[in-house]
Design an enzyme around this catalytic site. Structure first.
Site, PDB file in Angstrom:
ATOM      1  N   ARG A  99      -8.780  -0.133   4.638  1.00 60.29           N
ATOM      2  CA  ARG A  99      -7.885   0.856   4.010  1.00 60.29           C
ATOM      3  C   ARG A  99      -6.554   0.224   3.633  1.00 60.29           C
ATOM      4  NH1 ARG A  99      -6.350   5.283   7.463  1.00 60.29           N
ATOM      5  NH2 ARG A  99      -4.968   5.478   5.690  1.00 60.29           N
TER       6      ARG A  99
ATOM      7  N   ASP B 274       4.741   0.525  12.356  1.00 57.39           N
ATOM      8  CA  ASP B 274       3.525  -0.111  11.837  1.00 57.39           C
ATOM      9  C   ASP B 274       3.357  -1.542  12.356  1.00 57.39           C
ATOM     10  OD1 ASP B 274       3.097   2.206  10.471  1.00 57.39           O
ATOM     11  OD2 ASP B 274       3.719   1.434   8.513  1.00 57.39           O
TER      12      ASP B 274
ATOM     13  N   LYS C 224       0.841  -1.216   0.000  1.00 57.32           N
ATOM     14  CA  LYS C 224       0.000   0.000   0.000  1.00 57.32           C
ATOM     15  C   LYS C 224       0.868   1.255   0.000  1.00 57.32           C
ATOM     16  CE  LYS C 224      -1.609   1.510   4.099  1.00 57.32           C
ATOM     17  NZ  LYS C 224      -1.406   2.903   4.520  1.00 57.32           N
ATOM     18  N   ASN C 225       1.860   1.283   0.866  1.00 53.02           N
ATOM     19  CA  ASN C 225       2.618   2.524   1.033  1.00 53.02           C
ATOM     20  C   ASN C 225       3.582   2.800  -0.118  1.00 53.02           C
ATOM     21  OD1 ASN C 225       1.165   2.984   3.309  1.00 53.02           O
ATOM     22  ND2 ASN C 225       2.775   2.388   4.756  1.00 53.02           N
TER      23      ASN C 225
ATOM     24  N   CYS D  44      -4.920   7.804   9.466  1.00 48.48           N
ATOM     25  CA  CYS D  44      -4.985   7.209  10.800  1.00 48.48           C
ATOM     26  C   CYS D  44      -4.649   8.255  11.854  1.00 48.48           C
ATOM     27  CB  CYS D  44      -3.993   6.057  10.919  1.00 48.48           C
ATOM     28  SG  CYS D  44      -4.544   4.558  10.126  1.00 48.48           S
TER      29      CYS D  44
ATOM     30  N   ARG E  15       0.164  14.759  13.538  1.00 48.93           N
ATOM     31  CA  ARG E  15       0.866  14.353  12.309  1.00 48.93           C
ATOM     32  C   ARG E  15       1.019  15.587  11.430  1.00 48.93           C
ATOM     33  NH1 ARG E  15      -1.439   8.844   9.820  1.00 48.93           N
ATOM     34  NH2 ARG E  15       0.628   8.787   8.862  1.00 48.93           N
TER      35      ARG E  15
HETATM   36  C1  EPZ Z   1       4.412   6.726   6.524  1.00 45.75           C
HETATM   37  O1  EPZ Z   1       3.650   7.780   7.097  1.00 45.75           O
HETATM   38  C2  EPZ Z   1       3.476   5.553   6.404  1.00 45.75           C
HETATM   39  N1  EPZ Z   1       2.356   5.915   5.553  1.00 45.75           N
HETATM   40  C3  EPZ Z   1       2.978   5.136   7.776  1.00 45.75           C
HETATM   41  O2  EPZ Z   1       2.218   3.959   7.621  1.00 45.75           O
HETATM   42  C4  EPZ Z   1       4.165   4.819   8.669  1.00 45.75           C
HETATM   43  O3  EPZ Z   1       3.697   4.569   9.976  1.00 45.75           O
HETATM   44  C5  EPZ Z   1       5.141   5.998   8.695  1.00 45.75           C
HETATM   45  O4  EPZ Z   1       5.511   6.373   7.340  1.00 45.75           O
HETATM   46  C6  EPZ Z   1       6.417   5.715   9.466  1.00 45.75           C
HETATM   47  O5  EPZ Z   1       7.064   4.608   8.926  1.00 45.75           O
HETATM   48  C7  EPZ Z   1       2.495   5.915   4.235  1.00 45.75           C
HETATM   49  O6  EPZ Z   1       3.537   5.631   3.674  1.00 45.75           O
HETATM   50  C8  EPZ Z   1       1.277   6.224   3.444  1.00 45.75           C
HETATM   51  P1  EPZ Z   1       6.502  10.119   8.470  1.00 45.75           P
HETATM   52  P2  EPZ Z   1       4.177   9.277   7.058  1.00 45.75           P
HETATM   53  O7  EPZ Z   1       6.378  11.385   7.709  1.00 45.75           O
HETATM   54  O8  EPZ Z   1       4.879   9.524   5.796  1.00 45.75           O
HETATM   55  C9  EPZ Z   1       6.748  13.480  11.888  1.00 45.75           C
HETATM   56  C10 EPZ Z   1       0.387   2.523   7.911  1.00 45.75           C
HETATM   57  O9  EPZ Z   1      -0.097   1.976   8.928  1.00 45.75           O
HETATM   58  N2  EPZ Z   1       6.565  14.466  10.819  1.00 45.75           N
HETATM   59  O10 EPZ Z   1       7.711   9.282   8.276  1.00 45.75           O
HETATM   60  O11 EPZ Z   1       3.037  10.121   7.440  1.00 45.75           O
HETATM   61  C11 EPZ Z   1       5.491  12.646  12.120  1.00 45.75           C
HETATM   62  O12 EPZ Z   1       4.569  13.332  12.937  1.00 45.75           O
HETATM   63  C12 EPZ Z   1       0.819   3.975   7.948  1.00 45.75           C
HETATM   64  O13 EPZ Z   1       0.480   1.958   6.826  1.00 45.75           O
HETATM   65  C13 EPZ Z   1       6.645  15.813  11.115  1.00 45.75           C
HETATM   66  O14 EPZ Z   1       6.873  16.205  12.270  1.00 45.75           O
HETATM   67  O15 EPZ Z   1       5.207   9.213   8.265  1.00 45.75           O
HETATM   68  C14 EPZ Z   1       6.054  11.407  12.750  1.00 45.75           C
HETATM   69  O16 EPZ Z   1       6.265  11.647  14.111  1.00 45.75           O
HETATM   70  C15 EPZ Z   1       0.423   4.690   9.198  1.00 45.75           C
HETATM   71  N3  EPZ Z   1       6.457  16.721  10.115  1.00 45.75           N
HETATM   72  C16 EPZ Z   1       7.410  11.243  12.046  1.00 45.75           C
HETATM   73  O17 EPZ Z   1       7.706  12.527  11.468  1.00 45.75           O
HETATM   74  C17 EPZ Z   1       6.206  16.338   8.834  1.00 45.75           C
HETATM   75  O18 EPZ Z   1       6.047  17.215   7.957  1.00 45.75           O
HETATM   76  C18 EPZ Z   1       7.440  10.207  10.933  1.00 45.75           C
HETATM   77  O19 EPZ Z   1       6.356  10.454  10.023  1.00 45.75           O
HETATM   78  C19 EPZ Z   1       6.128  14.967   8.528  1.00 45.75           C
HETATM   79  C20 EPZ Z   1       6.305  14.042   9.544  1.00 45.75           C
END
Ligand code: EPZ
Length: 416
Positions: A397, A305, A22-23, A116, A121
Protein backbone atom coordinates in the site's frame (compact mmCIF):
# COMPACT_ATOMS: atom_id res chain seq x y z
CA UNK A 1 0.42 -16.62 0.52
CA UNK A 2 3.51 -14.73 -0.61
CA UNK A 3 6.13 -13.53 1.86
CA UNK A 4 9.38 -11.59 1.89
CA UNK A 5 12.35 -13.67 3.04
CA UNK A 6 15.23 -11.76 4.58
CA UNK A 7 18.54 -13.27 5.71
CA UNK A 8 20.02 -10.71 8.09
CA UNK A 9 23.59 -9.66 8.69
CA UNK A 10 24.43 -8.00 5.36
CA UNK A 11 25.44 -4.32 5.62
CA UNK A 12 23.77 -1.94 3.15
CA UNK A 13 25.80 0.07 0.66
CA UNK A 14 24.82 2.17 -2.35
CA UNK A 15 22.38 4.81 -3.52
CA UNK A 16 18.58 4.89 -3.82
CA UNK A 17 16.22 7.57 -5.14
CA UNK A 18 13.40 8.38 -2.71
CA UNK A 19 9.90 7.69 -4.09
CA UNK A 20 7.19 10.36 -4.31
CA UNK A 21 5.09 10.89 -1.19
CA UNK A 22 2.06 8.60 -0.91
CA UNK A 23 0.42 10.92 1.58
CA UNK A 24 0.74 13.85 -0.85
CA UNK A 25 -0.48 12.06 -3.96
CA UNK A 26 -3.77 10.95 -2.45
CA UNK A 27 -5.21 14.39 -1.50
CA UNK A 28 -3.77 15.87 -4.71
CA UNK A 29 -5.64 13.26 -6.78
CA UNK A 30 -8.81 14.18 -4.84
CA UNK A 31 -8.11 17.86 -5.63
CA UNK A 32 -8.11 17.18 -9.39
CA UNK A 33 -11.91 16.83 -9.07
CA UNK A 34 -12.14 20.55 -8.32
CA UNK A 35 -11.16 21.42 -11.88
CA UNK A 36 -12.99 20.14 -14.91
CA UNK A 37 -9.72 20.29 -16.88
CA UNK A 38 -6.86 17.79 -17.35
CA UNK A 39 -4.18 17.51 -14.66
CA UNK A 40 -0.82 15.73 -14.82
CA UNK A 41 0.68 14.57 -11.53
CA UNK A 42 4.34 13.51 -11.69
CA UNK A 43 6.55 11.56 -9.25
CA UNK A 44 3.64 9.33 -8.20
CA UNK A 45 4.79 6.08 -6.64
CA UNK A 46 3.41 2.82 -8.01
CA UNK A 47 1.38 1.73 -4.97
CA UNK A 48 -1.87 -0.02 -4.14
CA UNK A 49 -3.19 3.21 -2.55
CA UNK A 50 -2.47 5.25 -5.68
CA UNK A 51 -4.26 2.54 -7.70
CA UNK A 52 -7.24 2.79 -5.34
CA UNK A 53 -7.41 6.58 -5.81
CA UNK A 54 -7.28 6.14 -9.60
CA UNK A 55 -10.14 3.61 -9.35
CA UNK A 56 -12.19 6.07 -7.25
CA UNK A 57 -11.70 8.74 -9.93
CA UNK A 58 -12.66 6.28 -12.69
CA UNK A 59 -15.78 5.20 -10.77
CA UNK A 60 -16.78 8.87 -10.53
CA UNK A 61 -16.71 9.06 -14.34
CA UNK A 62 -13.31 10.75 -14.65
CA UNK A 63 -10.55 9.63 -16.99
CA UNK A 64 -7.57 8.62 -14.86
CA UNK A 65 -4.54 6.51 -15.67
CA UNK A 66 -1.19 5.68 -14.08
CA UNK A 67 1.88 5.18 -16.25
CA UNK A 68 5.57 5.31 -15.33
CA UNK A 69 5.15 7.47 -12.26
CA UNK A 70 2.67 9.87 -13.87
CA UNK A 71 -1.07 10.03 -13.20
CA UNK A 72 -3.08 11.85 -15.84
CA UNK A 73 -6.59 12.84 -14.84
CA UNK A 74 -9.40 14.49 -16.75
CA UNK A 75 -12.42 15.08 -14.56
CA UNK A 76 -14.53 16.80 -17.25
CA UNK A 77 -16.82 13.74 -17.56
CA UNK A 78 -17.43 13.30 -13.81
CA UNK A 79 -21.01 12.05 -13.49
CA UNK A 80 -21.26 10.38 -10.06
CA UNK A 81 -20.85 11.43 -6.47
CA UNK A 82 -20.66 8.11 -4.62
CA UNK A 83 -17.56 6.14 -3.61
CA UNK A 84 -18.12 2.35 -3.46
CA UNK A 85 -17.72 0.72 -0.06
CA UNK A 86 -14.92 -1.63 -1.16
CA UNK A 87 -12.77 1.34 -2.26
CA UNK A 88 -13.56 3.26 0.94
CA UNK A 89 -12.48 0.28 3.01
CA UNK A 90 -9.15 -0.04 1.22
CA UNK A 91 -7.64 3.16 2.52
CA UNK A 92 -8.26 5.77 5.14
CA UNK A 93 -7.48 8.71 2.90
CA UNK A 94 -10.46 7.91 0.66
CA UNK A 95 -12.25 10.26 3.09
CA UNK A 96 -10.42 13.27 1.57
CA UNK A 97 -12.56 12.75 -1.53
CA UNK A 98 -15.53 13.95 0.54
CA UNK A 99 -14.71 17.69 0.51
CA UNK A 100 -13.75 17.60 -3.17
CA UNK A 101 -16.78 15.63 -4.41
CA UNK A 102 -19.19 17.78 -2.40
CA UNK A 103 -17.58 20.94 -3.68
CA UNK A 104 -17.84 19.81 -7.31
CA UNK A 105 -21.29 18.17 -7.36
CA UNK A 106 -23.10 19.41 -4.23
CA UNK A 107 -23.72 15.80 -3.15
CA UNK A 108 -21.66 12.85 -1.89
CA UNK A 109 -22.38 9.35 -0.59
CA UNK A 110 -19.68 7.23 1.02
CA UNK A 111 -19.16 4.76 3.85
CA UNK A 112 -16.70 5.11 6.71
CA UNK A 113 -13.10 4.72 5.49
CA UNK A 114 -10.79 1.76 6.26
CA UNK A 115 -6.99 1.83 6.18
CA UNK A 116 -4.33 0.82 8.69
CA UNK A 117 -5.73 -0.35 12.01
CA UNK A 118 -3.93 1.99 14.40
CA UNK A 119 -6.66 2.03 17.05
CA UNK A 120 -9.73 4.25 16.90
CA UNK A 121 -9.55 6.57 13.90
CA UNK A 122 -12.69 8.72 13.99
CA UNK A 123 -13.58 11.20 11.22
CA UNK A 124 -15.63 13.49 13.45
CA UNK A 125 -13.39 16.50 12.73
CA UNK A 126 -13.83 16.06 8.96
CA UNK A 127 -17.60 15.94 9.38
CA UNK A 128 -17.96 18.78 11.88
CA UNK A 129 -15.70 21.05 9.79
CA UNK A 130 -17.63 20.46 6.58
CA UNK A 131 -20.86 21.05 8.51
CA UNK A 132 -19.49 24.39 9.72
CA UNK A 133 -18.93 25.27 6.07
CA UNK A 134 -22.59 24.57 5.31
CA UNK A 135 -22.76 20.86 4.47
CA UNK A 136 -25.71 18.77 5.53
CA UNK A 137 -24.33 15.34 6.55
CA UNK A 138 -26.51 12.46 7.74
CA UNK A 139 -25.36 9.01 8.77
CA UNK A 140 -27.52 6.10 7.60
CA UNK A 141 -26.54 2.43 8.00
CA UNK A 142 -22.78 3.15 8.03
CA UNK A 143 -23.06 5.56 5.08
CA UNK A 144 -22.56 9.31 5.03
CA UNK A 145 -25.21 11.03 2.94
CA UNK A 146 -23.96 14.54 2.26
CA UNK A 147 -25.24 17.66 0.53
CA UNK A 148 -23.70 21.11 0.18
CA UNK A 149 -25.08 23.70 -2.21
CA UNK A 150 -21.89 25.80 -2.24
CA UNK A 151 -19.55 25.79 0.73
CA UNK A 152 -19.27 29.02 2.70
CA UNK A 153 -15.90 30.05 4.10
CA UNK A 154 -15.63 30.37 7.87
CA UNK A 155 -13.17 30.12 10.76
CA UNK A 156 -12.53 26.55 11.88
CA UNK A 157 -10.50 25.75 14.96
CA UNK A 158 -9.35 22.13 15.03
CA UNK A 159 -9.00 20.63 18.51
CA UNK A 160 -6.24 18.33 17.13
CA UNK A 161 -4.04 19.30 14.15
CA UNK A 162 -5.47 16.45 12.04
CA UNK A 163 -3.72 16.00 8.69
CA UNK A 164 -6.74 14.54 6.91
CA UNK A 165 -9.21 17.07 8.32
CA UNK A 166 -6.91 19.98 7.34
CA UNK A 167 -6.77 18.57 3.80
CA UNK A 168 -10.51 17.98 3.56
CA UNK A 169 -11.22 21.56 4.66
CA UNK A 170 -8.69 22.93 2.14
CA UNK A 171 -10.41 20.95 -0.64
CA UNK A 172 -13.87 22.11 0.40
CA UNK A 173 -12.73 25.72 0.84
CA UNK A 174 -10.86 26.17 -2.46
CA UNK A 175 -14.08 26.92 -4.38
CA UNK A 176 -16.14 28.16 -1.41
CA UNK A 177 -17.87 31.51 -1.12
CA UNK A 178 -15.58 33.69 1.01
CA UNK A 179 -12.49 32.93 3.07
CA UNK A 180 -11.83 29.95 5.32
CA UNK A 181 -9.24 30.08 8.08
CA UNK A 182 -8.09 26.83 9.69
CA UNK A 183 -6.64 27.38 13.16
CA UNK A 184 -4.45 24.65 14.71
CA UNK A 185 -3.99 23.23 11.20
CA UNK A 186 -1.62 20.30 10.63
CA UNK A 187 1.96 21.40 9.74
CA UNK A 188 2.94 18.25 7.79
CA UNK A 189 4.90 18.81 4.54
CA UNK A 190 2.07 17.14 2.61
CA UNK A 191 -0.18 20.10 3.53
CA UNK A 192 2.36 22.36 1.80
CA UNK A 193 2.26 20.12 -1.28
CA UNK A 194 -1.54 20.30 -1.42
CA UNK A 195 -1.35 24.10 -1.07
CA UNK A 196 1.16 24.24 -3.96
CA UNK A 197 -1.13 22.11 -6.13
CA UNK A 198 -4.27 24.14 -5.37
CA UNK A 199 -2.39 27.37 -6.10
CA UNK A 200 -1.08 25.93 -9.38
CA UNK A 201 -4.75 25.31 -10.24
CA UNK A 202 -5.45 29.01 -9.63
CA UNK A 203 -6.45 28.72 -5.97
CA UNK A 204 -5.60 31.20 -3.24
CA UNK A 205 -4.18 29.26 -0.32
CA UNK A 206 -1.53 30.43 2.13
CA UNK A 207 -0.06 29.53 5.51
CA UNK A 208 0.72 25.83 4.95
CA UNK A 209 3.47 24.79 7.34
CA UNK A 210 2.16 27.16 10.00
CA UNK A 211 -0.75 26.73 12.43
CA UNK A 212 -3.11 28.87 10.36
CA UNK A 213 -4.00 27.98 6.79
CA UNK A 214 -6.06 30.56 4.91
CA UNK A 215 -8.08 29.65 1.82
CA UNK A 216 -9.77 32.38 -0.18
CA UNK A 217 -12.45 30.75 -2.27
CA UNK A 218 -12.22 31.31 -6.04
CA UNK A 219 -14.92 30.84 -8.72
CA UNK A 220 -13.05 28.21 -10.75
CA UNK A 221 -9.85 26.19 -10.81
CA UNK A 222 -7.90 25.22 -13.92
CA UNK A 223 -6.04 22.05 -14.89
CA UNK A 224 -2.30 21.96 -14.15
CA UNK A 225 0.87 19.86 -13.87
CA UNK A 226 2.51 19.10 -10.56
CA UNK A 227 5.55 17.25 -9.20
CA UNK A 228 4.84 15.46 -5.91
CA UNK A 229 7.33 15.97 -3.03
CA UNK A 230 9.58 13.10 -1.88
CA UNK A 231 8.19 10.62 0.64
CA UNK A 232 9.76 11.41 4.01
CA UNK A 233 8.61 8.12 5.55
CA UNK A 234 9.96 6.01 2.67
CA UNK A 235 13.26 7.89 3.22
CA UNK A 236 12.98 7.23 6.97
CA UNK A 237 12.54 3.53 6.21
CA UNK A 238 15.81 3.35 4.24
CA UNK A 239 17.64 5.40 6.89
CA UNK A 240 16.49 3.12 9.70
CA UNK A 241 17.37 0.12 7.50
CA UNK A 242 21.01 1.22 7.30
CA UNK A 243 21.02 2.10 11.01
CA UNK A 244 19.84 -1.44 11.70
CA UNK A 245 21.98 -3.37 9.20
CA UNK A 246 25.05 -1.11 9.26
CA UNK A 247 26.80 0.18 6.13
CA UNK A 248 26.73 3.43 4.21
CA UNK A 249 23.98 4.65 1.89
CA UNK A 250 23.01 7.72 -0.06
CA UNK A 251 19.43 8.83 -0.64
CA UNK A 252 18.82 11.09 -3.61
CA UNK A 253 15.80 13.30 -4.40
CA UNK A 254 15.09 13.65 -0.66
CA UNK A 255 14.02 16.68 1.40
CA UNK A 256 16.29 16.53 4.48
CA UNK A 257 14.44 19.39 6.22
CA UNK A 258 11.28 17.26 6.39
CA UNK A 259 13.30 14.63 8.28
CA UNK A 260 15.18 16.93 10.67
CA UNK A 261 14.13 15.27 13.92
CA UNK A 262 14.65 11.72 12.67
CA UNK A 263 18.12 12.63 11.39
CA UNK A 264 19.03 14.06 14.79
CA UNK A 265 17.75 10.94 16.62
CA UNK A 266 19.70 8.65 14.27
CA UNK A 267 22.77 10.76 14.95
CA UNK A 268 22.21 10.18 18.67
CA UNK A 269 21.99 6.44 17.91
CA UNK A 270 25.53 6.56 16.54
CA UNK A 271 24.88 7.07 12.81
CA UNK A 272 26.84 9.62 10.83
CA UNK A 273 24.40 11.71 8.81
CA UNK A 274 25.35 14.34 6.24
CA UNK A 275 23.07 16.27 3.95
CA UNK A 276 23.86 18.10 0.75
CA UNK A 277 20.87 19.73 -0.98
CA UNK A 278 18.52 16.89 -1.87
CA UNK A 279 21.01 14.14 -0.92
CA UNK A 280 21.28 12.42 2.47
CA UNK A 281 24.35 10.29 3.33
CA UNK A 282 23.92 7.90 6.25
CA UNK A 283 26.54 5.62 7.74
CA UNK A 284 26.54 3.27 10.71
CA UNK A 285 29.63 1.24 11.52
CA UNK A 286 29.87 1.23 15.34
CA UNK A 287 27.58 -0.09 18.06
CA UNK A 288 24.06 1.40 18.20
CA UNK A 289 23.44 3.69 21.17
CA UNK A 290 20.07 4.05 22.93
CA UNK A 291 18.01 7.11 22.01
CA UNK A 292 16.60 8.19 25.37
CA UNK A 293 12.95 9.14 25.10
CA UNK A 294 11.23 9.31 21.71
CA UNK A 295 7.77 10.88 21.79
CA UNK A 296 5.67 11.01 18.64
CA UNK A 297 4.21 14.44 17.93
CA UNK A 298 2.55 16.27 15.03
CA UNK A 299 5.09 17.69 12.55
CA UNK A 300 7.77 18.99 13.10
CA UNK A 301 7.88 16.59 16.07
CA UNK A 302 8.93 12.96 15.75
CA UNK A 303 6.54 11.35 13.21
CA UNK A 304 4.27 8.56 14.40
CA UNK A 305 4.87 6.91 11.00
CA UNK A 306 8.55 6.42 11.92
CA UNK A 307 7.93 5.12 15.46
CA UNK A 308 7.86 1.41 14.58
CA UNK A 309 10.86 1.84 12.23
CA UNK A 310 12.99 3.44 14.94
CA UNK A 311 11.85 0.88 17.48
CA UNK A 312 13.25 -1.86 15.23
CA UNK A 313 16.63 -0.08 15.44
CA UNK A 314 16.37 0.46 19.22
CA UNK A 315 15.90 -3.30 19.70
CA UNK A 316 19.64 -3.77 19.17
CA UNK A 317 21.01 -0.60 20.83
CA UNK A 318 23.28 -0.85 23.86
CA UNK A 319 20.76 0.36 26.46
CA UNK A 320 17.17 1.46 26.93
CA UNK A 321 15.03 3.62 24.60
CA UNK A 322 11.57 4.71 25.74
CA UNK A 323 8.86 5.39 23.15
CA UNK A 324 5.72 7.37 23.85
CA UNK A 325 3.07 7.20 21.11
CA UNK A 326 0.82 10.24 21.46
CA UNK A 327 -0.93 10.31 18.06
CA UNK A 328 -2.68 6.92 17.71
CA UNK A 329 -3.97 4.73 20.53
CA UNK A 330 -3.19 1.38 18.84
CA UNK A 331 0.16 1.80 17.13
CA UNK A 332 2.21 -0.86 18.94
CA UNK A 333 0.88 -3.91 17.08
CA UNK A 334 4.35 -4.60 15.65
CA UNK A 335 5.71 -5.15 19.19
CA UNK A 336 4.34 -8.71 19.44
CA UNK A 337 6.10 -9.57 16.18
CA UNK A 338 9.41 -7.99 17.28
CA UNK A 339 9.20 -10.10 20.46
CA UNK A 340 9.11 -13.23 18.26
CA UNK A 341 12.48 -12.11 16.91
CA UNK A 342 13.95 -11.93 20.41
CA UNK A 343 13.39 -8.23 21.20
CA UNK A 344 12.92 -7.10 24.80
CA UNK A 345 10.00 -4.62 24.84
CA UNK A 346 7.46 -3.84 27.53
CA UNK A 347 4.35 -1.86 26.66
CA UNK A 348 2.18 -0.06 29.18
CA UNK A 349 -0.60 1.85 27.45
CA UNK A 350 1.12 4.46 25.22
CA UNK A 351 4.66 3.82 26.51
CA UNK A 352 7.00 1.14 25.15
CA UNK A 353 10.28 0.47 26.95
CA UNK A 354 12.81 -1.14 24.62
CA UNK A 355 15.91 -2.76 26.16
CA UNK A 356 18.49 -3.40 23.48
CA UNK A 357 19.48 -7.06 23.06
CA UNK A 358 22.76 -8.43 21.68
CA UNK A 359 21.05 -10.34 18.89
CA UNK A 360 17.73 -10.71 17.13
CA UNK A 361 16.89 -13.98 15.42
CA UNK A 362 14.96 -14.59 12.21
CA UNK A 363 11.35 -15.73 12.69
CA UNK A 364 8.02 -16.02 10.87
CA UNK A 365 6.34 -12.64 11.37
CA UNK A 366 3.34 -10.86 9.92
CA UNK A 367 2.88 -7.18 8.99
CA UNK A 368 0.33 -5.64 11.29
CA UNK A 369 0.06 -2.37 9.36
CA UNK A 370 2.05 -0.47 6.73
CA UNK A 371 4.88 0.98 8.84
CA UNK A 372 4.77 -1.89 11.34
CA UNK A 373 5.44 -4.27 8.45
CA UNK A 374 8.36 -2.19 7.17
CA UNK A 375 9.75 -2.09 10.72
CA UNK A 376 9.83 -5.90 10.83
CA UNK A 377 11.92 -5.87 7.65
CA UNK A 378 14.25 -3.28 9.23
CA UNK A 379 14.70 -5.56 12.27
CA UNK A 380 15.16 -8.63 10.04
CA UNK A 381 18.08 -6.97 8.19
CA UNK A 382 20.06 -7.20 11.43
CA UNK A 383 18.73 -10.54 12.69
CA UNK A 384 20.63 -13.81 12.64
CA UNK A 385 19.08 -16.31 10.23
CA UNK A 386 16.04 -15.97 7.99
CA UNK A 387 12.88 -13.98 8.62
CA UNK A 388 9.70 -14.73 6.65
CA UNK A 389 7.54 -11.61 6.57
CA UNK A 390 3.92 -12.07 5.46
CA UNK A 391 0.99 -9.62 5.24
CA UNK A 392 2.59 -7.91 2.25
CA UNK A 393 -0.57 -6.09 1.17
CA UNK A 394 0.19 -3.57 3.92
CA UNK A 395 3.70 -2.92 2.59
CA UNK A 396 2.46 -2.73 -1.01
CA UNK A 397 0.00 0.00 0.00
CA UNK A 398 2.85 2.39 0.75
CA UNK A 399 6.19 1.26 -0.69
CA UNK A 400 7.29 1.15 -4.29
CA UNK A 401 9.98 -1.46 -5.11
CA UNK A 402 10.33 -2.31 -1.41
CA UNK A 403 12.50 -5.41 -1.66
CA UNK A 404 14.16 -4.33 -4.94
CA UNK A 405 15.50 -1.15 -3.29
CA UNK A 406 16.88 -3.05 -0.30
CA UNK A 407 18.33 -5.77 -2.55
CA UNK A 408 20.06 -3.10 -4.66
CA UNK A 409 21.79 -1.95 -1.46
CA UNK A 410 23.05 -5.48 -0.80
CA UNK A 411 20.34 -6.93 1.45
CA UNK A 412 19.58 -10.63 1.05
CA UNK A 413 15.85 -10.19 0.46
CA UNK A 414 13.41 -11.97 -1.86
CA UNK A 415 9.67 -12.15 -2.35
CA UNK A 416 8.34 -15.66 -3.01
C1 EPZ B 1 -2.31 10.94 8.18
O1 EPZ B 1 -3.42 10.18 8.67
C2 EPZ B 1 -1.43 9.97 7.45
N1 EPZ B 1 -2.18 9.36 6.36
C3 EPZ B 1 -0.93 8.89 8.40
O2 EPZ B 1 -0.01 8.09 7.70
C4 EPZ B 1 -0.21 9.55 9.56
O3 EPZ B 1 0.13 8.55 10.51
C5 EPZ B 1 -1.10 10.59 10.23
O4 EPZ B 1 -1.59 11.54 9.24
C6 EPZ B 1 -0.41 11.38 11.32
O5 EPZ B 1 0.72 12.02 10.81
C7 EPZ B 1 -2.35 10.03 5.23
O6 EPZ B 1 -1.92 11.15 5.04
C8 EPZ B 1 -3.06 9.30 4.14
P1 EPZ B 1 -4.77 12.55 11.51
P2 EPZ B 1 -4.73 10.91 9.19
O7 EPZ B 1 -6.13 12.95 11.08
O8 EPZ B 1 -5.00 12.09 8.37
C9 EPZ B 1 -7.39 11.89 15.48
C10 EPZ B 1 0.98 6.10 6.95
O9 EPZ B 1 1.55 5.17 7.55
N2 EPZ B 1 -8.55 12.32 14.68
O10 EPZ B 1 -3.71 13.59 11.58
O11 EPZ B 1 -5.75 9.85 9.31
C11 EPZ B 1 -6.85 10.54 15.02
O12 EPZ B 1 -7.60 9.48 15.58
C12 EPZ B 1 -0.31 6.70 7.48
O13 EPZ B 1 1.37 6.54 5.87
C13 EPZ B 1 -9.77 12.48 15.30
O14 EPZ B 1 -9.91 12.27 16.52
O15 EPZ B 1 -4.24 11.33 10.63
C14 EPZ B 1 -5.43 10.60 15.50
O16 EPZ B 1 -5.39 10.27 16.86
C15 EPZ B 1 -0.89 5.94 8.63
N3 EPZ B 1 -10.84 12.86 14.55
C16 EPZ B 1 -5.06 12.08 15.33
O17 EPZ B 1 -6.31 12.78 15.22
C17 EPZ B 1 -10.74 13.10 13.22
O18 EPZ B 1 -11.76 13.45 12.58
C18 EPZ B 1 -4.24 12.40 14.09
O19 EPZ B 1 -4.88 11.84 12.93
C19 EPZ B 1 -9.49 12.94 12.58
C20 EPZ B 1 -8.40 12.54 13.34
Amino acid sequence: MSAIYISGGKPLNGSVRVQGAKNSVLPILAATILSGEPCVIRNCPNLLDVGTSVRILQHLGCKAAYKDGVVTVDTAGMNRYDVPEDLMREMRSSVVFLGAILSRTGEAVMSYPGGCDLGSRPIDLHISSLKQMGADIREEGGFLICKAHRFTGCDICLPIPSVGATENIMLAAALARGTTRIFNAAHEPEIGDLQAFLNAMGGKVSGAGSSTVVIEGVRRLNGTEHQVIPDRIAAATLLTAVASAGGEIELTKARPDDLAILLSVLNEAGCTIQTDGTVIHAKRDGQLKPMGRVQTMPHPGFPTDAQALLMAVACRAEGVTVFCETIFDGRYRHVGELLRMGADIQVVERVAVVKGVKRLTGARVCSTDLRGGAALAVAALAAEGETALSGLNHIDRGYERFEENLASLGADIKRK
